[in-house]
Structure formats: C-alpha cells, structure tokens
Design a protein around this motif. Structure first.
Motif, PDB file in Angstrom:
ATOM      1  N   TYR A 112      -4.183  55.819  49.054  1.00  0.00           N
ATOM      2  CA  TYR A 112      -4.577  54.583  48.378  1.00  0.00           C
ATOM      3  C   TYR A 112      -4.019  54.679  46.973  1.00  0.00           C
ATOM      4  O   TYR A 112      -4.260  55.658  46.262  1.00  0.00           O
ATOM      5  CB  TYR A 112      -6.091  54.391  48.333  1.00  0.00           C
ATOM      6  CG  TYR A 112      -6.452  53.140  47.558  1.00  0.00           C
ATOM      7  CD1 TYR A 112      -6.240  51.887  48.122  1.00  0.00           C
ATOM      8  CD2 TYR A 112      -6.927  53.221  46.259  1.00  0.00           C
ATOM      9  CE1 TYR A 112      -6.524  50.730  47.405  1.00  0.00           C
ATOM     10  CE2 TYR A 112      -7.211  52.067  45.544  1.00  0.00           C
ATOM     11  CZ  TYR A 112      -7.007  50.832  46.121  1.00  0.00           C
ATOM     12  OH  TYR A 112      -7.274  49.694  45.411  1.00  0.00           O
TER      13      TYR A 112
ATOM     14  N   TYR B  96      -3.611  52.788  43.191  1.00  0.00           N
ATOM     15  CA  TYR B  96      -4.234  51.816  42.292  1.00  0.00           C
ATOM     16  C   TYR B  96      -3.417  51.739  41.009  1.00  0.00           C
ATOM     17  O   TYR B  96      -3.165  52.762  40.372  1.00  0.00           O
ATOM     18  CB  TYR B  96      -5.667  52.252  41.983  1.00  0.00           C
ATOM     19  CG  TYR B  96      -6.399  51.331  41.042  1.00  0.00           C
ATOM     20  CD1 TYR B  96      -6.969  50.149  41.503  1.00  0.00           C
ATOM     21  CD2 TYR B  96      -6.498  51.643  39.693  1.00  0.00           C
ATOM     22  CE1 TYR B  96      -7.636  49.301  40.627  1.00  0.00           C
ATOM     23  CE2 TYR B  96      -7.167  50.797  38.819  1.00  0.00           C
ATOM     24  CZ  TYR B  96      -7.726  49.626  39.294  1.00  0.00           C
ATOM     25  OH  TYR B  96      -8.386  48.784  38.429  1.00  0.00           O
TER      26      TYR B  96
ATOM     27  N   TYR C  72       2.755  45.023  42.382  1.00  0.00           N
ATOM     28  CA  TYR C  72       1.310  45.190  42.191  1.00  0.00           C
ATOM     29  C   TYR C  72       1.054  45.332  40.703  1.00  0.00           C
ATOM     30  O   TYR C  72       1.708  46.134  40.035  1.00  0.00           O
ATOM     31  CB  TYR C  72       0.801  46.423  42.938  1.00  0.00           C
ATOM     32  CG  TYR C  72       0.993  46.325  44.430  1.00  0.00           C
ATOM     33  CD1 TYR C  72       0.005  45.776  45.235  1.00  0.00           C
ATOM     34  CD2 TYR C  72       2.169  46.761  45.036  1.00  0.00           C
ATOM     35  CE1 TYR C  72       0.184  45.675  46.605  1.00  0.00           C
ATOM     36  CE2 TYR C  72       2.346  46.659  46.401  1.00  0.00           C
ATOM     37  CZ  TYR C  72       1.353  46.109  47.181  1.00  0.00           C
ATOM     38  OH  TYR C  72       1.534  45.998  48.536  1.00  0.00           O
TER      39      TYR C  72
ATOM     40  N   GLU D  50      -4.720  46.063  40.807  1.00  0.00           N
ATOM     41  CA  GLU D  50      -4.435  45.874  42.231  1.00  0.00           C
ATOM     42  C   GLU D  50      -4.120  47.220  42.875  1.00  0.00           C
ATOM     43  O   GLU D  50      -3.718  48.167  42.201  1.00  0.00           O
ATOM     44  CB  GLU D  50      -3.248  44.936  42.437  1.00  0.00           C
ATOM     45  CG  GLU D  50      -3.496  43.522  41.949  1.00  0.00           C
ATOM     46  CD  GLU D  50      -2.323  42.603  42.208  1.00  0.00           C
ATOM     47  OE1 GLU D  50      -2.563  41.497  42.707  1.00  0.00           O
ATOM     48  OE2 GLU D  50      -1.163  42.990  41.904  1.00  0.00           O
ATOM     49  N   GLY D  51      -4.299  47.278  44.183  1.00  0.00           N
ATOM     50  CA  GLY D  51      -4.024  48.501  44.905  1.00  0.00           C
ATOM     51  C   GLY D  51      -3.399  48.235  46.254  1.00  0.00           C
ATOM     52  O   GLY D  51      -3.364  47.097  46.724  1.00  0.00           O
TER      53      GLY D  51
ATOM     54  N   SER E 185      -2.256  50.560  50.192  1.00  0.00           N
ATOM     55  CA  SER E 185      -2.385  51.818  50.929  1.00  0.00           C
ATOM     56  C   SER E 185      -1.115  52.103  51.712  1.00  0.00           C
ATOM     57  O   SER E 185      -0.322  51.212  51.982  1.00  0.00           O
ATOM     58  CB  SER E 185      -3.590  51.775  51.874  1.00  0.00           C
ATOM     59  OG  SER E 185      -3.429  50.753  52.827  1.00  0.00           O
TER      60      SER E 185
ATOM     61  N   LEU F 262       0.082  54.520  37.637  1.00  0.00           N
ATOM     62  CA  LEU F 262      -0.457  54.398  38.986  1.00  0.00           C
ATOM     63  C   LEU F 262      -1.288  55.632  39.299  1.00  0.00           C
ATOM     64  O   LEU F 262      -0.907  56.749  38.928  1.00  0.00           O
ATOM     65  CB  LEU F 262       0.727  54.315  39.960  1.00  0.00           C
ATOM     66  CG  LEU F 262       0.470  54.361  41.446  1.00  0.00           C
ATOM     67  CD1 LEU F 262       0.017  52.988  41.931  1.00  0.00           C
ATOM     68  CD2 LEU F 262       1.741  54.747  42.177  1.00  0.00           C
TER      69      LEU F 262
END
Length: 129
Positions: free
Chosen positions: A64, A66, A84, A88-89, A91, A112
């Motif tokens: 994940y 982020y 992104y 926002e994230g 996977s 990030l």
C-alpha cells in the motif's frame, strides 16, 4: 542492522538514488499473529523530476503506497498510468511489474510511504529490470 541492509539494497537500485529518488526504511517488524510475515514501511523521497527504474517487488509483497506530499505518477503492468496527489494512495499486488514510479512534477519534490506486507525472508524488497 536489518534496516540498514534494506536501506542499502533499496538505495543501490538503478534509478533510485541515481535519478534523484532516495528511499529508506522507517519501520520493520514481524507480524506477531501471522507467523512468517512482516510489515515494512519505506519512505521514498523524489527530487523534482526524479524517477525509479522499472522494477518488481518481492513475490510475496502486498504493498500500500500513500503519497505524503507532492504528486507521484505510477503504473503497474496492465493498468493505465495515474498521478496520485498528497493524501491519495494505491496498492500493488504480489508479483506485479511496476513500470513507472516518478515524481509528476519537474519543480516540486514528492514523498511517498510504501507499506509492505511480505514474507519475512523474501528479500530484496525490490529488483530493477
């Protein structure tokens, strides 16, 4: 010591440190109720215009990501590239091919946080193509 080894392995990837992206682990711990699994968090700092080389993560890694600040463009094989922004994230499934990982800005840095759920003995976390 273990965190230092991961940091050295990630920083040595072509395209990370050499293209202005720096990564370092910020957390690494075995998951006590899931034998053989670990949770590892890695901070990636992208200088303006920085890119990582196309790569694959550990075969067992569910990730994940982020975006803490700035904007990051990412694409895994079979999906469209997407930008992104902070807050926002996204996977990545185990075994996916990460084709694009870059700062979406030529003038602002980006940061990030990548959180890996991975087999504890599945190393390295990333391998360039």
């Amino acid at each position: 010591m273990y965190l230092k080894k991961i940091c050295i392995a990630l920083a040595a990837l072509p395209g990370l440190a050499l293209a202005g992206a720096q990564s370092h682990p910020v957390f690494d711990r075995a998951i006590p109720n899931i034998p053989g699994k670990s949770l590892i968090a890695v901070e990636v700092n992208y200088a303006p215009g920085a890119k990582s080389a196309p790569h694959r993560h550990s075969k067992s890694a569910f990730i994940y990501a982020y975006v803490v600040s700035g904007a990051v463009r990412s694409q895994v094989e079979g999906q469209a590239a997407r930008v992104y922004r902070a807050g926002e994230g996204f996977s990545e499934l185990p075994g996916e091919h990460h084709l694009i990982s870059e700062n979406a800005s030529e003038s602002e840095p980006a940061r990030l946080l990548a959180v890996f759920v991975v087999d504890s003995d599945d190393k390295p976390l990333s391998k360039p193509d």
